[in-house]
Motif scaffolding. Sequence first.
Motif, mmCIF file in Angstrom:
data_model
loop_
_atom_site.group_PDB
_atom_site.id
_atom_site.type_symbol
_atom_site.label_atom_id
_atom_site.label_comp_id
_atom_site.label_asym_id
_atom_site.label_seq_id
_atom_site.Cartn_x
_atom_site.Cartn_y
_atom_site.Cartn_z
ATOM 1 N N VAL A 63 61.275 30.001 44.688
ATOM 2 C CA VAL A 63 60.724 29.946 43.342
ATOM 3 C C VAL A 63 60.899 28.555 42.748
ATOM 4 O O VAL A 63 60.028 28.055 42.070
ATOM 5 C CB VAL A 63 61.394 31.024 42.443
ATOM 6 C CG1 VAL A 63 61.006 30.840 40.991
ATOM 7 C CG2 VAL A 63 61.020 32.402 42.926
ATOM 8 N N SER A 64 62.013 27.881 43.027
ATOM 9 C CA SER A 64 62.288 26.593 42.409
ATOM 10 C C SER A 64 61.591 25.428 43.111
ATOM 11 O O SER A 64 61.572 24.335 42.599
ATOM 12 C CB SER A 64 63.796 26.338 42.375
ATOM 13 O OG SER A 64 64.279 26.185 43.688
ATOM 14 N N MET A 65 61.015 25.641 44.299
ATOM 15 C CA MET A 65 60.384 24.567 45.053
ATOM 16 C C MET A 65 58.880 24.565 44.790
ATOM 17 O O MET A 65 58.169 25.461 45.223
ATOM 18 C CB MET A 65 60.657 24.737 46.551
ATOM 19 C CG MET A 65 60.108 23.606 47.366
ATOM 20 S SD MET A 65 60.530 23.714 49.113
ATOM 21 C CE MET A 65 59.665 25.193 49.593
ATOM 22 N N GLU A 66 58.432 23.534 44.077
ATOM 23 C CA GLU A 66 57.004 23.429 43.774
ATOM 24 C C GLU A 66 56.344 22.529 44.799
ATOM 25 O O GLU A 66 56.777 21.396 45.023
ATOM 26 C CB GLU A 66 56.804 22.859 42.374
ATOM 27 C CG GLU A 66 55.343 22.785 41.964
ATOM 28 C CD GLU A 66 55.150 22.214 40.571
ATOM 29 O OE1 GLU A 66 53.995 21.969 40.211
ATOM 30 O OE2 GLU A 66 56.148 21.989 39.868
ATOM 31 N N THR A 67 55.298 23.016 45.441
ATOM 32 C CA THR A 67 54.583 22.225 46.432
ATOM 33 C C THR A 67 53.258 21.741 45.848
ATOM 34 O O THR A 67 52.677 22.371 44.964
ATOM 35 C CB THR A 67 54.311 23.027 47.715
ATOM 36 O OG1 THR A 67 53.543 24.191 47.387
ATOM 37 C CG2 THR A 67 55.611 23.427 48.385
ATOM 38 N N LEU A 68 52.816 20.602 46.366
ATOM 39 C CA LEU A 68 51.563 19.996 45.920
ATOM 40 C C LEU A 68 50.689 19.721 47.124
ATOM 41 O O LEU A 68 51.196 19.404 48.203
ATOM 42 C CB LEU A 68 51.839 18.678 45.188
ATOM 43 C CG LEU A 68 52.807 18.705 44.010
ATOM 44 C CD1 LEU A 68 53.073 17.290 43.512
ATOM 45 C CD2 LEU A 68 52.277 19.567 42.889
ATOM 46 N N ASN A 69 49.383 19.825 46.927
ATOM 47 C CA ASN A 69 48.472 19.425 47.999
ATOM 48 C C ASN A 69 48.236 17.915 47.899
ATOM 49 O O ASN A 69 48.798 17.249 47.024
ATOM 50 C CB ASN A 69 47.160 20.227 47.935
ATOM 51 C CG ASN A 69 46.368 19.964 46.666
ATOM 52 O OD1 ASN A 69 46.475 18.918 46.039
ATOM 53 N ND2 ASN A 69 45.564 20.940 46.269
ATOM 54 N N LEU A 70 47.421 17.381 48.766
ATOM 55 C CA LEU A 70 47.200 15.937 48.827
ATOM 56 C C LEU A 70 46.674 15.382 47.505
ATOM 57 O O LEU A 70 47.181 14.371 47.003
ATOM 58 C CB LEU A 70 46.239 15.594 49.971
ATOM 59 C CG LEU A 70 45.949 14.112 50.163
ATOM 60 C CD1 LEU A 70 47.197 13.380 50.649
ATOM 61 C CD2 LEU A 70 44.816 13.906 51.131
ATOM 62 N N GLU A 71 45.705 16.022 46.923
ATOM 63 C CA GLU A 71 45.109 15.532 45.680
ATOM 64 C C GLU A 71 46.112 15.587 44.532
ATOM 65 O O GLU A 71 46.209 14.653 43.732
ATOM 66 C CB GLU A 71 43.844 16.329 45.333
ATOM 67 C CG GLU A 71 42.652 16.030 46.224
ATOM 68 C CD GLU A 71 42.768 16.656 47.612
ATOM 69 O OE1 GLU A 71 43.497 17.667 47.775
ATOM 70 O OE2 GLU A 71 42.131 16.124 48.540
ATOM 71 N N GLN A 72 46.877 16.676 44.429
ATOM 72 C CA GLN A 72 47.862 16.808 43.365
ATOM 73 C C GLN A 72 48.974 15.767 43.528
ATOM 74 O O GLN A 72 49.407 15.150 42.553
ATOM 75 C CB GLN A 72 48.471 18.214 43.370
ATOM 76 C CG GLN A 72 47.491 19.311 42.988
ATOM 77 C CD GLN A 72 48.038 20.701 43.304
ATOM 78 O OE1 GLN A 72 48.794 20.883 44.258
ATOM 79 N NE2 GLN A 72 47.639 21.680 42.503
ATOM 80 N N ALA A 73 49.428 15.576 44.762
ATOM 81 C CA ALA A 73 50.490 14.597 45.025
ATOM 82 C C ALA A 73 49.994 13.181 44.747
ATOM 83 O O ALA A 73 50.728 12.355 44.200
ATOM 84 C CB ALA A 73 50.973 14.726 46.465
ATOM 85 N N ALA A 74 48.751 12.896 45.097
ATOM 86 C CA ALA A 74 48.173 11.572 44.832
ATOM 87 C C ALA A 74 48.108 11.322 43.329
ATOM 88 O O ALA A 74 48.426 10.228 42.866
ATOM 89 C CB ALA A 74 46.792 11.469 45.461
ATOM 90 N N GLN A 75 47.737 12.331 42.577
ATOM 91 C CA GLN A 75 47.686 12.198 41.124
ATOM 92 C C GLN A 75 49.100 11.992 40.564
ATOM 93 O O GLN A 75 49.303 11.151 39.690
ATOM 94 C CB GLN A 75 47.042 13.436 40.499
ATOM 95 C CG GLN A 75 46.835 13.325 39.008
ATOM 96 C CD GLN A 75 46.121 14.541 38.438
ATOM 97 O OE1 GLN A 75 45.960 15.552 39.102
ATOM 98 N NE2 GLN A 75 45.698 14.439 37.195
ATOM 99 N N PHE A 76 50.077 12.715 41.086
ATOM 100 C CA PHE A 76 51.471 12.586 40.652
ATOM 101 C C PHE A 76 51.996 11.175 40.909
ATOM 102 O O PHE A 76 52.677 10.596 40.075
ATOM 103 C CB PHE A 76 52.334 13.620 41.383
ATOM 104 C CG PHE A 76 53.794 13.565 41.052
ATOM 105 C CD1 PHE A 76 54.286 14.149 39.885
ATOM 106 C CD2 PHE A 76 54.697 12.943 41.895
ATOM 107 C CE1 PHE A 76 55.638 14.105 39.576
ATOM 108 C CE2 PHE A 76 56.055 12.891 41.600
ATOM 109 C CZ PHE A 76 56.521 13.475 40.429
ATOM 110 N N LEU A 77 51.658 10.603 42.068
ATOM 111 C CA LEU A 77 52.132 9.266 42.446
ATOM 112 C C LEU A 77 51.231 8.136 41.958
ATOM 113 O O LEU A 77 51.535 6.965 42.176
ATOM 114 C CB LEU A 77 52.278 9.170 43.966
ATOM 115 C CG LEU A 77 53.348 10.052 44.590
ATOM 116 C CD1 LEU A 77 53.293 9.965 46.107
ATOM 117 C CD2 LEU A 77 54.730 9.659 44.088
ATOM 118 N N LYS A 78 50.120 8.489 41.346
ATOM 119 C CA LYS A 78 49.149 7.485 40.860
ATOM 120 C C LYS A 78 48.599 6.662 42.016
ATOM 121 O O LYS A 78 48.467 5.449 41.947
ATOM 122 C CB LYS A 78 49.779 6.560 39.810
ATOM 123 C CG LYS A 78 50.492 7.250 38.679
ATOM 124 C CD LYS A 78 49.536 7.953 37.756
ATOM 125 C CE LYS A 78 50.241 8.403 36.494
ATOM 126 N NZ LYS A 78 50.306 9.830 36.343
#
Length: 122
Positions: free
Chosen positions: A11-26
């Motif tokens: 529950v505490s581990m949030e995963t991101l796909n490529l597009e979401q991670a790219a947006q997170f990292l700018k």
Amino acid sequence: MTHSAGAEWAVSMETLNLEQAAQFLKLSPEELRRRAKAGRVPAAKVGKCWCFIKDDLAEYVRSLYSSPRQALRVTFGKEVTPCHSKSAVTPGTSTSLRHPASELDALLALPTKNKRRNCTTA
């Protein structure tokens, strides 16, 4: 209410796909894909898709902070350890060069060879 340790972890581990991670990292998705493939960004390829854990990406960004910012972190209870280097200078003492000035002058005055001229030109 009873939860197993594995359920709380999931529950505490949030995963991101490529597009979401790219947006997170700018970053652009393609640049993030290259960095993940090279192992420079923490990621796993699950099937054909890249998977990123948000906490891992945040830690990755923290690792990129410049050294002076990291040096500003205050640590309490640590004693300063003395330097045991033989080349360390003690305050109030002078340093001396290994070679006297005359030896250095002699080394600097060594003759150099002339460069060969190109003899193939007319």
